[in-house]
Design a protein around this motif. Sequence first.
Motif, PDB file in Angstrom:
ATOM      1  N   LYS A  70       0.819  -1.227   0.000  1.00 55.40           N
ATOM      2  CA  LYS A  70       0.000   0.000   0.000  1.00 55.40           C
ATOM      3  C   LYS A  70       0.850   1.273   0.000  1.00 55.40           C
ATOM      4  O   LYS A  70       0.646   2.146  -0.826  1.00 55.40           O
ATOM      5  CB  LYS A  70      -0.911   0.050   1.240  1.00 55.40           C
ATOM      6  N   SER A  71       1.783   1.363   0.954  1.00 55.75           N
ATOM      7  CA  SER A  71       2.556   2.604   1.088  1.00 55.75           C
ATOM      8  C   SER A  71       3.393   2.864  -0.158  1.00 55.75           C
ATOM      9  O   SER A  71       3.384   3.973  -0.704  1.00 55.75           O
ATOM     10  CB  SER A  71       3.491   2.541   2.300  1.00 55.75           C
ATOM     11  N   THR A  72       4.102   1.827  -0.600  1.00 52.00           N
ATOM     12  CA  THR A  72       5.004   1.982  -1.739  1.00 52.00           C
ATOM     13  C   THR A  72       4.217   2.382  -2.994  1.00 52.00           C
ATOM     14  O   THR A  72       4.589   3.321  -3.702  1.00 52.00           O
ATOM     15  CB  THR A  72       5.736   0.646  -2.002  1.00 52.00           C
ATOM     16  N   ARG A 214       8.065  -7.903   4.357  1.00 50.99           N
ATOM     17  CA  ARG A 214       8.177  -7.160   5.611  1.00 50.99           C
ATOM     18  C   ARG A 214       9.485  -7.497   6.319  1.00 50.99           C
ATOM     19  O   ARG A 214      10.179  -6.635   6.835  1.00 50.99           O
ATOM     20  CB  ARG A 214       6.952  -7.483   6.482  1.00 50.99           C
ATOM     21  N   LEU A 262       3.892  -9.552  -8.828  1.00 52.29           N
ATOM     22  CA  LEU A 262       4.104  -8.325  -9.608  1.00 52.29           C
ATOM     23  C   LEU A 262       5.151  -7.441  -8.937  1.00 52.29           C
ATOM     24  O   LEU A 262       5.214  -7.370  -7.697  1.00 52.29           O
ATOM     25  CB  LEU A 262       2.798  -7.527  -9.721  1.00 52.29           C
TER      26      LEU A 262
HETATM   27  N1  LIG Z   1       4.995  -5.610  -5.642  1.00 53.84           N
HETATM   28  C1  LIG Z   1       6.055  -5.637  -4.831  1.00 53.84           C
HETATM   29  N2  LIG Z   1       7.104  -6.425  -5.111  1.00 53.84           N
HETATM   30  C2  LIG Z   1       8.156  -6.490  -4.292  1.00 53.84           C
HETATM   31  N3  LIG Z   1       8.290  -5.797  -3.142  1.00 53.84           N
HETATM   32  C3  LIG Z   1       7.281  -4.988  -2.804  1.00 53.84           C
HETATM   33  C4  LIG Z   1       6.110  -4.879  -3.622  1.00 53.84           C
HETATM   34  N4  LIG Z   1       5.275  -4.013  -3.021  1.00 53.84           N
HETATM   35  C5  LIG Z   1       5.899  -3.609  -1.886  1.00 53.84           C
HETATM   36  N5  LIG Z   1       7.100  -4.192  -1.755  1.00 53.84           N
HETATM   37  C6  LIG Z   1       8.045  -4.032  -0.638  1.00 53.84           C
HETATM   38  O1  LIG Z   1       7.435  -4.674   0.471  1.00 53.84           O
HETATM   39  C7  LIG Z   1       7.644  -3.937   1.652  1.00 53.84           C
HETATM   40  C8  LIG Z   1       6.287  -3.608   2.282  1.00 53.84           C
HETATM   41  O2  LIG Z   1       5.607  -2.725   1.421  1.00 53.84           O
HETATM   42  P1  LIG Z   1       4.686  -1.560   1.977  1.00 53.84           P
HETATM   43  O3  LIG Z   1       4.405  -0.640   0.836  1.00 53.84           O
HETATM   44  O4  LIG Z   1       5.279  -0.966   3.217  1.00 53.84           O
HETATM   45  O5  LIG Z   1       3.369  -2.382   2.363  1.00 53.84           O
HETATM   46  P2  LIG Z   1       2.127  -1.956   3.247  1.00 53.84           P
HETATM   47  O6  LIG Z   1       2.066  -0.464   3.257  1.00 53.84           O
HETATM   48  O7  LIG Z   1       0.944  -2.574   2.566  1.00 53.84           O
HETATM   49  O8  LIG Z   1       2.353  -2.540   4.598  1.00 53.84           O
HETATM   50  C9  LIG Z   1       8.469  -2.715   1.258  1.00 53.84           C
HETATM   51  O9  LIG Z   1       9.818  -2.968   1.542  1.00 53.84           O
HETATM   52  C10 LIG Z   1       8.254  -2.586  -0.232  1.00 53.84           C
HETATM   53  O10 LIG Z   1       9.367  -2.029  -0.889  1.00 53.84           O
END
Ligand SMILES: Nc1ncnc2c1ncn2[C@@H]1O[C@H](COP(=O)(O)OP(=O)(O)O)[C@@H](O)[C@H]1O
Length: 283
Positions: A70-72, A214, A262
């Motif tokens: 979500k955040s990314t 994570r 993805l």
């Molecule tokens: N599609 C993806 N493929 C690989 N790594 C990802 C992907 N989406 C997010 N990440 C990585 O996974 C980790 C968690 O992502 P994050 O955006 O913090 O998730 P959330 O906000 O849903 O908890 C981060 O280190 C991010 O860079």
Amino acid sequence: MSPDDGSASPGVTATGSHDEVLRTEQQRGAEQSAVWPSSVPVPAPAGTGTAPFTPTGLVVAVDGPGGSGKSTVSREIARRLGLRYLDTGAMYRAITQVALERRIDIEDPSAVAEVAERTVLTVGTDPDRPSIAVDGDNVDEQIRTRAVTNAVSAVAAVSAVRSRLVAQQREIIAESLAAGGIVVEGRDIGSVVAPDAPVKVFLTASTEVRALRRSRQLGEKGVDDVARTLAELDRRDALDSTRTADPLSVPDGAIVLDSSALSVPEVVDEVLRQSQHLLAATP
Ligand SMILES: Nc1ncnc2c1ncn2[C@@H]1O[C@H](COP(=O)(O)OP(=O)(O)O)[C@@H](O)[C@H]1O
Ligand SMILES: Nc1ccn([C@@H]2O[C@H](COP(=O)(O)OP(=O)(O)O)[C@@H](O)[C@H]2O)c(=O)n1
């Protein structure tokens, strides 16, 4: 338009600052009738006739479980579309961090609600530099500890905490519309905080993939660490999905995307592709 460049779209006013000070109870009470939802007509500016003026601006709601990206993804969508970015999870984490620091029993809903009532959060909505402060002190690092992560679901289950933070989130969204709009991520954005958002996204991924992501994000290396992170993620998913107040759910009309296989750019491209017609229809 970069959300931080101080420029304004035609017909709208840039606020100049991304920091939204979350106000005291009295101030908030006076502002409950602020411009929300975004479709509420407001009076026409002087000299433009009598037709009601509807503020423009886009709200993109992104929900999903921990580690789904979500955040990314939200930050990248905000950058690409020139929008602000709001991490609502950081707000629940900040209240949790304060409760833990003050040794409040997080299983006591009224004690937790009191913490939320007395805490002033300042949220920075620049997608390149999101930030959060408690009573003026930045807590970006403190809110990411394991202790906070494992306690936050109990705090987020308290409905008085939720109604307070949801009201504050709606204020931030309403204010962002003048600068073009905002991408908001969390657990209840498309269902509760901004049900009228033109674009809703529900991101998911397998528990194993989310735990690996994570774990890597936390710099963990061992198999045991990943197993522990997976168990903690599982527990948090269960608490967030089964609580009475605004549980994690797929909002009506959401684009549902499984990001397990993805890359981040692939997810962002796919969200933008599937929402193209919605984006085009938004003023
Ligand atoms: N599609 C993806 N493929 C690989 N790594 C990802 C992907 N989406 C997010 N990440 C990585 O996974 C980790 C968690 O992502 P994050 O955006 O913090 O998730 P959330 O906000 O849903 O908890 C981060 O280190 C991010 O860079
Ligand atoms: N809109 C939201 C956002 C977060 N939360 C709560 O806050 C916690 C932390 O959210 P987060 O988005 O920072 O969590 P991660 O998925 O990034 O680990 C979640 O586990 C939920 O308990 C919520 O209840 N509603």
